[in-house]
Design a protein around this motif. Structure first.
Motif, PDB file in Angstrom:
ATOM      1  N   LEU A  73      32.670  32.449  28.362  1.00 57.41           N
ATOM      2  CA  LEU A  73      33.969  32.454  29.038  1.00 57.41           C
ATOM      3  C   LEU A  73      34.255  33.803  29.686  1.00 57.41           C
ATOM      4  O   LEU A  73      33.675  34.821  29.302  1.00 57.41           O
ATOM      5  N   SER A  74      35.151  33.780  30.652  1.00 59.30           N
ATOM      6  CA  SER A  74      35.693  35.040  31.153  1.00 59.30           C
ATOM      7  C   SER A  74      37.202  35.022  30.968  1.00 59.30           C
ATOM      8  O   SER A  74      37.837  33.974  31.055  1.00 59.30           O
ATOM      9  N   MET A  75      37.746  36.194  30.695  1.00 64.85           N
ATOM     10  CA  MET A  75      39.199  36.354  30.596  1.00 64.85           C
ATOM     11  C   MET A  75      39.571  37.503  31.499  1.00 64.85           C
ATOM     12  O   MET A  75      38.968  38.576  31.411  1.00 64.85           O
ATOM     13  N   ASN A  76      40.545  37.286  32.347  1.00 64.09           N
ATOM     14  CA  ASN A  76      41.009  38.346  33.233  1.00 64.09           C
ATOM     15  C   ASN A  76      42.509  38.507  33.104  1.00 64.09           C
ATOM     16  O   ASN A  76      43.258  37.536  33.279  1.00 64.09           O
ATOM     17  N   GLY A  77      42.917  39.717  32.789  1.00 65.07           N
ATOM     18  CA  GLY A  77      44.335  40.002  32.676  1.00 65.07           C
ATOM     19  C   GLY A  77      44.816  40.748  33.899  1.00 65.07           C
ATOM     20  O   GLY A  77      44.044  41.418  34.574  1.00 65.07           O
ATOM     21  N   PHE A  78      46.088  40.593  34.204  1.00 65.64           N
ATOM     22  CA  PHE A  78      46.623  41.363  35.320  1.00 65.64           C
ATOM     23  C   PHE A  78      48.133  41.517  35.194  1.00 65.64           C
ATOM     24  O   PHE A  78      48.793  40.808  34.439  1.00 65.64           O
ATOM     25  N   ARG A  81      42.701  34.854  44.061  1.00 61.06           N
ATOM     26  CA  ARG A  81      41.610  35.818  44.044  1.00 61.06           C
ATOM     27  C   ARG A  81      40.513  35.363  43.081  1.00 61.06           C
ATOM     28  O   ARG A  81      39.332  35.360  43.401  1.00 61.06           O
ATOM     29  N   MET A  90      36.638  34.385  43.862  1.00 65.58           N
ATOM     30  CA  MET A  90      35.704  35.435  43.491  1.00 65.58           C
ATOM     31  C   MET A  90      34.305  34.927  43.182  1.00 65.58           C
ATOM     32  O   MET A  90      33.327  35.492  43.607  1.00 65.58           O
ATOM     33  N   GLU A  91      34.230  33.898  42.406  1.00 67.04           N
ATOM     34  CA  GLU A  91      32.902  33.405  42.034  1.00 67.04           C
ATOM     35  C   GLU A  91      32.791  31.909  42.241  1.00 67.04           C
ATOM     36  O   GLU A  91      32.085  31.210  41.517  1.00 67.04           O
ATOM     37  N   TYR A 139      31.551  28.356  30.639  1.00 70.11           N
ATOM     38  CA  TYR A 139      31.939  29.121  31.827  1.00 70.11           C
ATOM     39  C   TYR A 139      33.419  28.972  32.199  1.00 70.11           C
ATOM     40  O   TYR A 139      33.801  29.212  33.352  1.00 70.11           O
ATOM     41  N   GLU A 158      44.885  35.672  32.094  1.00 72.11           N
ATOM     42  CA  GLU A 158      45.843  36.163  31.104  1.00 72.11           C
ATOM     43  C   GLU A 158      47.014  36.821  31.806  1.00 72.11           C
ATOM     44  O   GLU A 158      46.922  37.938  32.288  1.00 72.11           O
ATOM     45  N   SER A 185      45.251  45.028  32.510  1.00 73.47           N
ATOM     46  CA  SER A 185      44.405  44.359  33.516  1.00 73.47           C
ATOM     47  C   SER A 185      42.927  44.393  33.118  1.00 73.47           C
ATOM     48  O   SER A 185      42.052  44.707  33.925  1.00 73.47           O
ATOM     49  N   LEU A 186      42.643  44.056  31.873  1.00 73.82           N
ATOM     50  CA  LEU A 186      41.264  44.067  31.388  1.00 73.82           C
ATOM     51  C   LEU A 186      40.532  42.789  31.778  1.00 73.82           C
ATOM     52  O   LEU A 186      41.152  41.764  32.055  1.00 73.82           O
ATOM     53  N   MET A 195      37.276  40.343  30.212  1.00 74.70           N
ATOM     54  CA  MET A 195      36.344  40.108  29.109  1.00 74.70           C
ATOM     55  C   MET A 195      35.369  39.045  29.583  1.00 74.70           C
ATOM     56  O   MET A 195      35.788  37.999  30.082  1.00 74.70           O
ATOM     57  N   ILE A 243      45.109  42.716  27.175  1.00 73.22           N
ATOM     58  CA  ILE A 243      44.310  42.145  28.269  1.00 73.22           C
ATOM     59  C   ILE A 243      45.126  42.099  29.556  1.00 73.22           C
ATOM     60  O   ILE A 243      44.642  42.467  30.618  1.00 73.22           O
ATOM     61  N   PHE A 244      46.376  41.642  29.450  1.00 71.58           N
ATOM     62  CA  PHE A 244      47.147  41.645  30.707  1.00 71.58           C
ATOM     63  C   PHE A 244      47.826  42.984  30.966  1.00 71.58           C
ATOM     64  O   PHE A 244      47.875  43.441  32.094  1.00 71.58           O
TER      65      PHE A 244
END
Lengths: 351, 351
Positions: A284-289, A153, A157-158, A253, A258, B283-284, B286, B279-280
């Motif tokens: 930067l981007s950080m994405n948690g899930f 995903r 996404m980008e 970038y 996470e 599901s945040l 940043m 963050i995880f």
């Protein structure tokens, strides 16, 4: 022989740091069950075959008043985790004897030989068109690996995998999540840097095609990344020092996924990260899930995509299987310390 | 009187913690310039009118061998920052006497009375259809506020402002970035929690419509957020303790916009954040950014959108203006310590 032992692994007390086998969790074989006669009240009786031991289980060993994404274990009750069981009797019309059942979070497989379930809430009947071994569904096809969909995903996404995305760094690379991410990243043509915590695991990282592999206990992550970076993607299973090194080695970038932070799970004060300013200075981007928030959305496409790759051997995987519920407590500690050899699975019983 | 003083503020030494006025930076009026005769070599002569003092300048006071998004200041050379100047002579056909010039990063306005520029690289002629005061272009319409476009971008990207997005938390809310973000968030109908570091600033937060305001030096951020949260958006100008509180108070799928982390700028060891596991577990996401990477893309739409809102008074703003280059060193320190009253501007000279 309808009356049989129903051994259980109980959650006995909340640990401070690492869980203590025999104190935090205890093996208990005092119960029996009459599998032929026990009342099902319209539900079904499941015999547990295989159980997953995962890092996130440490987070459930907490004071239940602290809210988190996964419910706290209840003192005195059996542990639960992902697992596979087989239906031995059923009064529920949607479930039949011989069905194999996989469990998602909350209403999942208990750490005991037999369990009565009311319905399929948070459980699913496994479709197994490639006749894969059942433990596969809690290993490479299990909960952790469904994370790959998040990877996918993010990728889409980008346009992360533009021509500028060249290098990925994956921690806990020999685990079920990391090893799948590595193989997917290689399919995408990325250079992959991967770390693990033993020489055996590092060998496995080579087997699955990582370009740069190292043992983070004997090589410094920051040194490796300085030489082999900058990194465009960081798949974080670890947090702490690895995350700090990745922040310093990130490209402009860069994307941080996470997925977990095991370095902090057994430290009541958390593990500090001191260089978060890289997030803005490098855009930067950080994405948690968390997998259970996405599982229902992605489960079908996940199995359809990955099952044939696993069946054909295109995606490699490795499990360490220990025999019997007696081994659960020690195995939980091993996973927290990283001394397990591969994805940890308890084989509870044959069919 | 073509021969005049050309006072300068020089970068004199690299500080360890907070910059020290008179040591880190020094005021120097030993130079003169013949504004009528000085050779322009095809360029133009700019008289500096107003200069911006910003938190990020601390990051430029470093060893130049350390790479970062903004170039290090050079010891012995004048400081540079965003600013506005007026052209007093020009040999460049694209620039004429009387033009007002605004500077973007790297090739920007020097901290001295007069400077010769070769061309408009990283500079732009200000269009001022609403006849706003020139300092406005380094205040509410200056570099920091162009961040709002990032806010806008994030907002649009994944439908953040869905019906589930209810509450935003903004730190350094009285600054030029924070105060604009607050007003934009209020236009979007969000509940806004905002913090600042003095009672005066907190009053300003009320004036611009924030719903919950507090002085983070006398109220604990974590207490306020426990009561007023959970938060769906966190606009971070501060890092450290505020970021930890925001992580703990974040809603599932919360969005963190990482714009700056002033709490760590004067600490050589960085400020630790210990609860990134949120963050995880929640599901945040940043997202960090730096304005100069986006400025060229967004500048036109930015001025078109915001200038009329500023001219009509719909967007409020506040500046603290100090007079003369002699004040630069003290003002830099004030901004780092947060003892300035509002967006810091040095008025260097009248036209």
């Amino acid at each position: 022989m309808p009356v049989v032992n129903n051994a259980r692994v109980l959650f006995s007390s909340i640990p401070e740091g690492y869980p203590v086998p025999g104190k935090t969790t205890t093996y208990n074989d005092s119960q029996t069950i009459d599998t032929a006669q026990v009342s099902l009240n319209g539900g079904f009786l499941l015999k547990i075959l295989d159980l997953s031991i995962d890092p996130y289980m440490r987070g459930r060993m907490r004071d239940p008043s602290v809210k988190s994404y996964a419910e706290a274990f209840e003192v005195g009750k059996p542990l639960t985790s992902h697992g596979v069981g087989v239906v031995v009797r059923s009064e529920n019309p949607t479930v039949k004897k011989g069905d194999h059942i996989y469990g998602i979070l909350d209403y999942i497989e208990e750490h005991q030989n037999y369990v009565i379930k009311e319905d399929l809430r948070d459980l699913q009947v496994i479709q197994n068109p490639y006749n894969l071994p059942w433990p596969t569904f809690i290993g490479v096809l299990g909960m952790p690996d469904q994370f790959h969909l998040m990877y996918d995903r993010l990728r889409g996404m980008e346009g992360v995998l533009s021509s500028k995305t060249k290098t990925a760094f994956v921690t806990a690379g020999a685990g079920p999540v990391g090893s799948l991410v590595i193989q997917l990243a290689k399919m995408d043509g990325l250079k992959v840097i991967a770390s693990a915590g033993s020489e055996d695991k590092v060998e496995f990282l080579k087997d699955i095609g990582a370009d740069v592999v190292f043992n983070y206990k004997t090589s410094k992550t920051s040194d490796v990344l300085s030489k082999e970076g900058p990194i465009d993607i960081y798949w974080d299973n670890v947090g702490g020092e690895s995350l700090e090194a990745a922040l310093n080695a990130a490209n402009i970038y860069g994307r941080f996924i996470e997925c977990g932070m095991i370095s902090g799970y057994n430290n009541p004060n958390g593990v500090p990260v001191r260089n978060l300013s890289n997030i803005f200075s490098k855009s930067l981007s950080m994405n948690g899930f968390i997998v259970h928030r996405l599982q229902k959305k992605y489960a079908t496409i996940f199995y359809e995509f990955l099952s044939p790759l696993v069946a054909s051997g295109k995606i490699k995987h490795k499990e360490e299987v220990r025999q019997g519920l007696e081994e659960v407590s020690d195995f939980i500690l091993a996973v927290q310390k990283g001394t397990n050899k591969a994805k940890a699975i308890i084989h509870v019983a044959d069919e």
